[in-house]
Scaffold this active site. Structure first.
Site, PDB file in Angstrom:
ATOM      1  N   ASP A 361       1.554  13.698  -6.199  1.00  0.00           N
ATOM      2  CA  ASP A 361       2.177  14.798  -6.943  1.00  0.00           C
ATOM      3  C   ASP A 361       1.144  15.723  -7.586  1.00  0.00           C
ATOM      4  O   ASP A 361       1.466  16.784  -8.051  1.00  0.00           O
ATOM      5  CB  ASP A 361       3.137  14.249  -8.006  1.00  0.00           C
ATOM      6  CG  ASP A 361       2.406  13.510  -9.114  1.00  0.00           C
ATOM      7  OD1 ASP A 361       1.315  12.982  -8.839  1.00  0.00           O
ATOM      8  OD2 ASP A 361       2.924  13.460 -10.238  1.00  0.00           O
ATOM      9  N   LYS A 362      -0.117  15.280  -7.651  1.00  0.00           N
ATOM     10  CA  LYS A 362      -1.123  16.183  -8.237  1.00  0.00           C
ATOM     11  C   LYS A 362      -2.507  15.830  -7.708  1.00  0.00           C
ATOM     12  O   LYS A 362      -2.787  14.670  -7.410  1.00  0.00           O
ATOM     13  CB  LYS A 362      -1.096  16.119  -9.759  1.00  0.00           C
ATOM     14  CG  LYS A 362      -1.284  14.735 -10.348  1.00  0.00           C
ATOM     15  CD  LYS A 362      -1.259  14.820 -11.863  1.00  0.00           C
ATOM     16  CE  LYS A 362      -1.591  13.499 -12.497  1.00  0.00           C
ATOM     17  NZ  LYS A 362      -0.519  12.535 -12.480  1.00  0.00           N
ATOM     18  N   THR A 363      -3.371  16.841  -7.621  1.00  0.00           N
ATOM     19  CA  THR A 363      -4.699  16.608  -7.046  1.00  0.00           C
ATOM     20  C   THR A 363      -5.578  15.816  -8.006  1.00  0.00           C
ATOM     21  O   THR A 363      -6.533  15.183  -7.568  1.00  0.00           O
ATOM     22  CB  THR A 363      -5.393  17.942  -6.718  1.00  0.00           C
ATOM     23  OG1 THR A 363      -5.388  18.732  -7.908  1.00  0.00           O
ATOM     24  CG2 THR A 363      -4.701  18.651  -5.603  1.00  0.00           C
TER      25      THR A 363
END
Length: 422
Positions: A361-363
């Site tokens: 969901d996020k880097t």
């Protein structure tokens, strides 16, 4: 001692008891395994059945009595955990692996002992000894792996700082052990220090590195009324925090408890092997009785039929099943702990082999979380810009500042001295 401190003290005592009891059991299985293995060697040499296999004759007067004596020691000493385990399973009316092992070793021991004292037939002492050795090894490996994972958890607990700066009502500051902090106390957290407990910021602002606890690699900006987690690392600002949770209620303690429970729970495959053991126990009993009756009904004498019944019952206990499940648990637990994975749910861990895609969901979760310079766009000399920026930033604790200072270090620059830094 107030009630909450007493409770905390009792809880830590209970955890120590649990851990030392587990360590004692691991040592006990290890000792039983090595001693049993040592006794097994002369049993294998003295066994008439194995001598026939390798075409050797080492028989002498009284050899069977020595074989009986050694097997008696291994049966009671090495087999004791399985005999007591089977008793517990039968009391709970839930026969499993322990009952299956106990059935095989009791049948093998009793029948073989009778052959020494007059009953005609072959003895199964070597089968009894090797079965006990392999099962002891399996249980020792499994317990050792859980113990090893518990050590990984103990390392987690050590991340909590042992001391905190408690702020008194008159504003004075005293250093106290973290265990003495109570809900409602105020603590000062200086730049670069670890947060001692879970709480809420009442004064100051800073960026906090929570990567160890949340996986969020970039430090999180915090200000008044924001929550902080114990064991996270404070960045460049000074914070005053009101204590909200201590001891067992803290975020880190709950993570540790959750993982410990997961490690001690059994996965679907382990439960399946336990169920298989239960049905194998019934199968061994029924097949053994059918074998006995069949040979007797075919007109063979009882002693001959009995030998075949014992053979069937001993073979029905699967050496591999007792070793396979513990080995898999041990290996997977050890590998995951080394890679920094703490398994919360064993069944989900097993099911992970069916994964086809992982969606992030996020880097931030995938990067190292260290800031660094990627490009420099300037009309001036590149090195001059780096030198000036890094000289100023070297005085700061901010993660971006550290990234710029690191670039100068990599270029082997000698930084300029800075005055009036704010």
């Amino acid at each position: 001692m107030d009630h909450s401190t007493e409770e905390k003290h009792h809880h830590s005592e209970h955890k120590q008891d649990h851990s030392s009891h587990h360590a004692h059991m691991v040592e006990d299985f290890k000792k039983r395994f090595y001693l049993s293995l040592l006794i097994t060697l002369p049993i294998l040499v003295l066994s008439p059945m194995l001598q026939n296999f390798v075409n050797l004759n080492l028989r002498f007067t009284g050899d069977l009595y020595i074989l009986f004596a050694l097997s008696t020691v291994i049966f009671f000493y090495g087999g004791w955990p399985f005999l007591t385990g089977a008793w517990s399973e039968l009391k709970d009316k839930n026969p499993g692996m322990m009952t299956l092992i106990a059935l095989a070793i009791i049948v093998a021991y009793v029948y073989s002992s009778l052959t020494v004292f007059g009953l005609s037939g072959k003895n199964f002492f070597w089968e009894l000894a090797t079965l006990i050795d392999i099962m002891l090894l399996g249980h020792w490996i499994e317990m050792k792996s859980v113990m090893g994972a518990s050590k990984a958890l103990e390392e987690l607990v050590k991340l909590m700082p042992s001391e905190a700066h408690r702020v008194s009502q008159d504003g004075s500051i005293e250093d106290v052990p973290t265990s003495e902090l109570n809900e409602g106390d105020y603590v000062l957290i200086k730049p670069g220090e670890k947060v001692p407990v879970d709480g809420t910021i009442v004064k100051g602002q800073s960026s906090i590195d929570e990567s160890m606890l949340t996986g969020e690699s970039v430090p999180v900006e915090k200000e008044k009324n924001d929550g902080v987690i114990g064991a996270s690392i404070n960045g460049e600002g000074s914070l005053t925090v009101k204590v909200e949770k201590t001891g067992e209620d803290s975020y880190l303690s709950q993570v540790v408890t959750m993982v410990r429970e997961a490690q001690e729970s059994k996965s679907r495959t382990q439960n399946f092997s336990d169920r298989a053991a239960k049905w194998l126990f019934y199968l061994a009993l029924v097949t053994g009785i059918i074998t006995l009756l069949t040979w007797v009904l075919l007109g063979y004498d009882f002693v001959f039929a009995l030998e075949w019944m014992v053979t069937v019952m001993v073979i029905a206990c699967p050496h591999a099943l007792g070793l396979a499940a513990p080995l898999v648990v041990a290996r997977s637990t050890a590998l995951s702990a080394k890679k920094g994975l703490l398994i919360r749910n064993r069944t989900s861990f097993e099911e992970a082999r069916k994964l086809e895609a992982v969606v992030f969901d996020k880097t931030g979760t995938l990067t190292e979380g260290k800031f660094g310079i990627t490009d420099i766009i300037t009309e001036k000399e590149e090195d001059e810009i780096i030198l000036l920026a890094a000289s100023v930033e070297s005085e700061s604790e901010h993660p971006i500042a550290r990234g710029i200072a690191e670039e100068a270090k990599e270029r082997n620059m000698t930084l300029k001295s800075v005055k009036d830094f704010q």
